[in-house]
Write an enzyme that holds these catalytic residues in place. Structure first.
Site, PDB file in Angstrom:
ATOM      1  CB  SER A 242      -0.911  -0.147   1.297  1.00 51.43           C
ATOM      2  OG  SER A 242      -1.961   0.772   1.006  1.00 51.43           O
ATOM      3  CE  LYS A 246       0.057   5.327  -2.055  1.00 51.71           C
ATOM      4  NZ  LYS A 246      -0.710   4.678  -2.933  1.00 51.71           N
ATOM      5  CG  HIS A 373      -5.147  -2.917   0.163  1.00 52.08           C
ATOM      6  ND1 HIS A 373      -4.372  -2.539  -0.892  1.00 52.08           N
ATOM      7  CD2 HIS A 373      -4.618  -2.092   1.097  1.00 52.08           C
ATOM      8  CE1 HIS A 373      -3.715  -1.185  -0.745  1.00 52.08           C
ATOM      9  NE2 HIS A 373      -3.817  -0.900   0.643  1.00 52.08           N
TER      10      HIS A 373
END
Ligand SMILES: *[C@@H]1O[C@H](CO)[C@@H](O)[C@H](O)[C@H]1NC(C)=O
Length: 422
Positions: A242, A246, A373
């Protein structure tokens, strides 16, 4: 006699056709690079590009002052008809890859600190490595925690995956891969507070927290190299999920020592495209990410809010700039937050066009799995790719298989049908 470790490293180095060019920027000395515009253009100087920008087109030829009154300029550059495109892999590595690193710092990440001005000190105590970085008379400290696979030793060092936020350790340790974690909040808080080791050194700079976390990965690697002889500092993966994915992508981008970049469920400012943002999930966008967590990036990215189609790059550009080093991308089809479909059918295949063109198509992989996720199964799903990179282990798993998403959305990167001829 060469050790097994040296042989593996040598094999990795020679299997990437283009590696020597990256290692020596002197190569291709007769190539003139298009100058990087200075100052960097603002959002309004770029045309609206509704599809992914052509990675082969230098910034100088992307701005609207090249249009000369043509009403088809944006369409032309989106379809690979721009003037002054990069023509060869040598030109890519000498000119375009460094330009992309610059423009991403300018427009998204903020400028990565000059490591040559830093002094790193590290001590090891059992499974803890204490790290202290000094620059400009200030010191920032944090620590990393080690898990070593059985059998790792100074004469048989293990590759390592450095992670933030935790990962599925057991299958990696069982595969002979060390797992190292550090507390990302002690490097930079996930907020506007500007606290943590990174800000102890660099408070006041317009740098995003993703870059601060990337810096944490790199200083951890420095420290491992100094204190943990059971770890091979030349076989290094970076991961996180998540927002931390990044950060892992940024870590892979900004340091050529990172052998393998492993962003998990990473979304925008990761491997999620700014364009085509709503193909799946809850529609994470430049606008809502900048509003919800503006500190991830620098302030310049904020000037593109409501103008994301003016950005001269997208997620595929970040990935392409990592080539020829390895990149494996995780996304789950049940991910409610990030645009798994956009990553799989838009950003990944567009980046792969560049990897293929550079002759390193086997160094990028997409792992589309079931689950949501940050589902931990993502780590098992990418493990065969990781083993291929670290050990040269053959795998029958196809990392160009987009699973239930089936095939790439080729209309999202129309320049791919017009890659520069080699
Ligand atoms: C490890 O440290 C040595 C000695 O300073 C240096 O030459 C080497 O490049 C370092 N390796 C990595 C991966 O940082």
């Amino acid at each position: 006699m060469r050790t097994r470790r040296q042989l593996v490293v040598a094999a990795l180095a020679t299997s990437a056709v283009a590696t020597p060019v990256v290692e020596s920027r002197q190569a291709g000395g007769s190539i003139d690079c298009a100058p990087i515009p200075s100052p960097f253009p603002s959002w309004s100087q770029y045309p609206v590009q509704s599809s992914l920008p052509d990675p082969f087109l230098p910034l100088k030829y992307t701005t609207t002052d090249n249009a000369a009154g043509s009403s088809t300029f944006a369409k032309d550059i989106m379809t690979g008809k721009g003037q002054g495109r990069v023509k060869t892999p040598e030109e890519w590595y000498k000119c375009r890859q460094p330009e992309i690193l610059q423009l991403l710092q300018e427009y998204q990440y903020g400028y990565y600190p000059d490591h040559s001005q830093e002094k790193v000190e590290a001590t090891r105590s059992g499974s803890t490595v204490n790290i202290a970085v000094t620059a400009g008379g200030k010191t920032g400290k944090f620590r990393a925690t080690l898990s070593l696979p059985s059998g790792a030793s100074a004469s048989k060092p293990a590759p390592v995956v450095i992670n933030i936020g935790g990962m599925q350790n057991a299958p990696y340790l069982n595969a002979g891969i060390a797992v190292v974690g550090f507390d990302y909040t002690s490097v930079a808080a996930d907020s506007n507070s500007k606290t943590g080791a990174f800000w102890d050194l660099y408070k006041g700079r317009d740098i995003g927290v993703l870059t601060a976390w990337a810096w944490g990965f790199h200083r951890t690697l420095d420290a491992l190299n100094m204190t943990v002889r059971e770890i091979d500092p030349d076989r290094v993966g970076v991961t996180g999920c998540s927002r931390l994915g990044k950060g892992a992508l940024a870590a892979g981008l900004f340091d050529k020592r990172i052998t393998l970049t492993m962003p998990m469920s990473s979304g925008v400012q990761g491997m999620g495209p700014y364009r085509y943002h709503g193909l799946s999930g809850q529609d994470e966008t430049l606008e809502n990410s900048k509003q919800g967590a503006g500190w991830w990036s620098n302030s310049k990215l904020g000037t593109f809010v409501n103008h994301h189609e003016n950005l001269p790059f997208d997620a595929h550009t970040i990935a392409a700039a990592i080539a020829p080093r390895a990149l494996v991308i995780d996304q789950g089809t049940g991910d409610q937050f990030t645009d798994s479909k956009g990553t799989a059918i838009v950003a990944y295949p567009a980046a792969k066009v560049v990897y293929d063109w550079l002759g390193v198509g086997d160094k990028i992989g997409m792992s589309v799995r079931g689950g949501g996720h940050c589902d931990m199964s993502g780590f098992s799903s990418i493990l065969p790719f990781v083993q291929k990179v670290f050990f040269g282990t053959a795998t029958t798993k196809n990392y160009n298989d987009l699973g239930t998403y089936k095939s790439p959305m080729t209309t999202a990167f129309p320049w791919a049908t017009a890659v520069p001829k080699l």
